[in-house]
Design a protein around this motif. Structure first.
Motif, PDB file in Angstrom:
ATOM      1  N   UNK A 190       2.285  44.586 -30.914  1.00 46.43           N
ATOM      2  CA  UNK A 190       3.459  45.043 -30.170  1.00 46.43           C
ATOM      3  C   UNK A 190       3.168  45.248 -28.686  1.00 46.43           C
ATOM      4  N   UNK A 191       2.090  44.656 -28.203  1.00 48.13           N
ATOM      5  CA  UNK A 191       1.737  44.797 -26.793  1.00 48.13           C
ATOM      6  C   UNK A 191       1.588  43.406 -26.167  1.00 48.13           C
ATOM      7  N   UNK A 192       1.935  43.305 -24.916  1.00 45.41           N
ATOM      8  CA  UNK A 192       1.984  42.006 -24.255  1.00 45.41           C
ATOM      9  C   UNK A 192       0.642  41.618 -23.649  1.00 45.41           C
ATOM     10  N   UNK A 193       0.571  40.347 -23.287  1.00 44.03           N
ATOM     11  CA  UNK A 193      -0.587  39.820 -22.552  1.00 44.03           C
ATOM     12  C   UNK A 193      -0.746  40.579 -21.233  1.00 44.03           C
ATOM     13  N   UNK A 223      -2.754  28.405 -14.832  1.00 40.44           N
ATOM     14  CA  UNK A 223      -2.017  29.668 -14.783  1.00 40.44           C
ATOM     15  C   UNK A 223      -1.396  30.056 -16.112  1.00 40.44           C
ATOM     16  N   UNK A 224      -1.402  31.362 -16.372  1.00 35.87           N
ATOM     17  CA  UNK A 224      -0.901  31.872 -17.641  1.00 35.87           C
ATOM     18  C   UNK A 224       0.195  32.911 -17.465  1.00 35.87           C
ATOM     19  N   UNK A 229       4.678  37.770 -21.017  1.00 33.04           N
ATOM     20  CA  UNK A 229       5.517  38.572 -21.930  1.00 33.04           C
ATOM     21  C   UNK A 229       5.161  38.422 -23.402  1.00 33.04           C
ATOM     22  N   UNK A 230       4.306  37.473 -23.759  1.00 37.12           N
ATOM     23  CA  UNK A 230       4.011  37.191 -25.159  1.00 37.12           C
ATOM     24  C   UNK A 230       3.109  38.256 -25.772  1.00 37.12           C
ATOM     25  N   UNK A 465       6.766  36.951 -29.401  1.00 36.39           N
ATOM     26  CA  UNK A 465       6.942  38.166 -28.618  1.00 36.39           C
ATOM     27  C   UNK A 465       6.281  39.343 -29.329  1.00 36.39           C
ATOM     28  N   UNK A 466       6.072  40.457 -28.639  1.00 34.23           N
ATOM     29  CA  UNK A 466       5.545  41.646 -29.319  1.00 34.23           C
ATOM     30  C   UNK A 466       6.407  42.007 -30.531  1.00 34.23           C
TER      31      UNK A 466
END
Length: 556
Positions: A190-193, A223-224, A229-230, A465-466
């Motif tokens: 549940x946490x983003x990159x 670039x990432x 947001x993933x 997504x999270x």
């Protein structure tokens, strides 16, 4: 050191060993031989599953809505002799042992992909906020870039036990992998990159500029920031499995791998020598599937766009999951409602590419004023984002991927014509290489793609997504059907969007092999003695289940 492979971490099963075992994948009862099974989608998952099911003695019937190859799409430049633009998958990490098993089998050739700062690229130009840097390795860049690389390595070690986990994957130590990985699933689903980066002590000791440049330039392939947001789990898998390292492209186009498998004549149970998927399908796939339903005899009926309906004891769906609600009239009772939720919540990322063919690989010309190539693999914050060069030899046309962009950057060009996209790319690159007349070298027509505009794909690849781990778990484990009610059995799922590693063909391969095992056992077969299949080991090694307050009948 043992090479890294795409072994786990969610389900650490050795697909490459299963494929290579001399006993084969399994056996079917004699009275099942020749049974027809339907496969919807002639991409990597569909063709590979069909190939293995044929070897088991079944008759796979393939349905394709538009173009053979799925997201392995190699577009030939008009009038050229084998010069292609790779519109879909174009770089394949050496860790993808399952995919390379088939690539080697059909005699395709691969060579290193010209990623930034790689030997294959030769040189790299990074252009950010109007500042242009030339480099052949990380050590040619200012200290800021090495600080970013070190900070990311430290963040992985501090927050994801990265060195220990990767060592366990190299050793194929399944117990150790599960011990280290399973807690990370709960911690990072549940946490983003971006949360992983910004919240780390390593990056916390640096300023915003370091995080900004990391997003623009990233690691490995570039670039990432599009992935910020993933769910961080998506990125951890890429790093752990070496998916962003040691990448290759297929000479002449990757799509040929599937065409060769389609025509290949391996030894098969039941079928005579010389049998191929092409032969079993009369030389062509069926048309678009438009409906799926259970008939009165319990079989699954597939109806094509011309109204032809046929019943099958097993059906494999490899197309985009959203098509089951938008393009294929699917009886809702075929899936548990929690599986429907997972299929419908799958989130896909946008991507756009613009290619041109050139008279020759002119970018290798040396600028007498600098002693450097006139152009290099380029990463920039401009519209092009990533520019790649493909050298087919001095006496053959070259190819430039003028722009490869994702998400918002891809949407910027979505409504534009191919010519307009090229014009914008040339304008952006002209700011970086003011003395180079790229247009003078362009030959033929440009080739472009925006995957989200294709009605059969609706995006380039999944980007969880999270909070999406439970959804992925439901669809990935769907091939384990022994606990399902009878009216939900016999319909299987595969494809990179069903896998834990979206955007990588290895995910399509592995889920296709899961489905092969599922269909084989559904029809009364079993794995070969001494060579247990994925479903045999799934109860022991399967992905960890996160708490789910509602029961789920099709999720073991």
């Amino acid at each position: 050191m043992t090479a890294i492979t795409a072994f786990g971490p969610d389900f650490p099963f050795a697909y490459d060993d299963w494929l290579r075992h001399p006993a084969g994948l399994g056996r079917l009862p004699a009275d099942i031989a020749g049974t027809r099974v339907a496969i919807i989608g002639a991409g990597a998952a569909g063709i590979i599953a069909g190939f293995e099911l044929m070897k088991l003695g079944l008759r796979p019937i393939l349905y394709e809505s538009a173009r053979f190859g799925g997201r392995l799409r190699s577009e030939l430049f008009e009038g050229s002799d084998g010069i292609v633009a790779e519109l879909g998958g174009m770089r394949f990490p050496a860790s993808s042992r399952g995919f390379f098993h088939y690539l080697d089998m059909v005699g395709a050739r691969a060579r290193p992909f010209p990623n930034p700062l790689s030997r294959a690229a030769g040189s790299t130009v990074i252009d950010l906020e109007g500042e242009t840097l030339f480099a052949r390795s990380l050590y040619d860049l200012p200290p800021l870039y090495r600080e970013i690389a070190a900070a990311y390595d430290r963040a992985l070690a501090d927050q994801a036990a990265f060195p220990e986990l990767q060592a366990a994957i190299r050793a194929r130590d399944t117990a150790r992998i599960k011990t280290l990985w399973n807690p990370l699933v709960a911690a990072w689903d549940e946490r983003t990159f971006y949360d992983f980066i910004a919240g780390s002590e390593a990056f916390g000791a640096l300023d915003f500029r370091h995080r900004e440049v990391f997003g623009q330039v990233g690691f490995g392939t570039g670039g990432w920031d599009s992935d910020f947001p993933n769910s961080m789990l998506e990125i951890l898998r890429v790093n752990l499995l070496g998916l962003d390292d040691d990448q290759h492209f297929v000479e002449g186009g990757v799509e040929q791998v599937l065409h060769r498998l389609w025509r290949a004549c391996p030894p098969c149970a039941h079928w005579p020598e010389g049998t191929s998927l092409a032969a079993l399908n009369g030389g062509a796939t069926r048309s678009r599937a438009v409906a799926l339903a259970r008939d009165g005899a319990g079989r699954i009926t597939v109806t094509d766009q011309w109204g032809n309906a046929e019943g099958y004891d097993a059906v494999l769906v490899t197309c985009h999951s959203h098509l089951l609600t938008t393009a294929i009239d699917t009886d809702e009772r075929l899936f548990d409602q929690k599986v429907w939720m997972a299929l419908d919540r799958t989130r896909y990322m946008q991507a756009a590419k613009t290619f041109v063919m050139t008279d020759r690989p002119f970018w290798n010309d040396i600028d007498p004023a600098t002693g450097r190539p006139v152009m290099s693999m380029t990463l920039t914050d401009r519209l092009t984002r990533g520019t790649y060069f493909f050298d087919n030899g001095d006496d053959r046309p070259g190819v430039i991927c003028l722009s490869y962009s994702w998400m918002t950057d891809a949407l910027k060009v979505l409504p534009l014509s191919a010519e307009k996209r090229v014009d914008l790319a040339l304008k952006a690159l002209g700011q970086i290489y003011p003395g180079v007349d790229i247009a003078a070298h362009i030959r033929g027509n440009p080739i472009c793609v925006s995957w989200e505009a294709d009605e059969n794909f609706l995006g380039a690849f999944k980007g969880a997504l999270p909070g999406h781990y439970r959804y992925n778990h439901r669809v990935y484990g769907h091939f384990m059907q022994d606990r399902m009610p009878a009216h939900q059995r016999g319909l299987f799922l595969a494809g990179d969007g069903i896998s834990w590693t979206p955007a990588w063909v290895e995910g399509a391969v592995q889920t296709a092999l899961n489905a092969v095992w599922g269909i084989m056992t559904h029809l009364g077969g079993a794995s070969a003695p001494g060579n247990p299949g994925p479903g045999d080991l799934y109860p022991e090694l399967g992905p960890v289940a996160l708490p789910d307050p509602a029961s789920h009948s099709s999720h073991p």
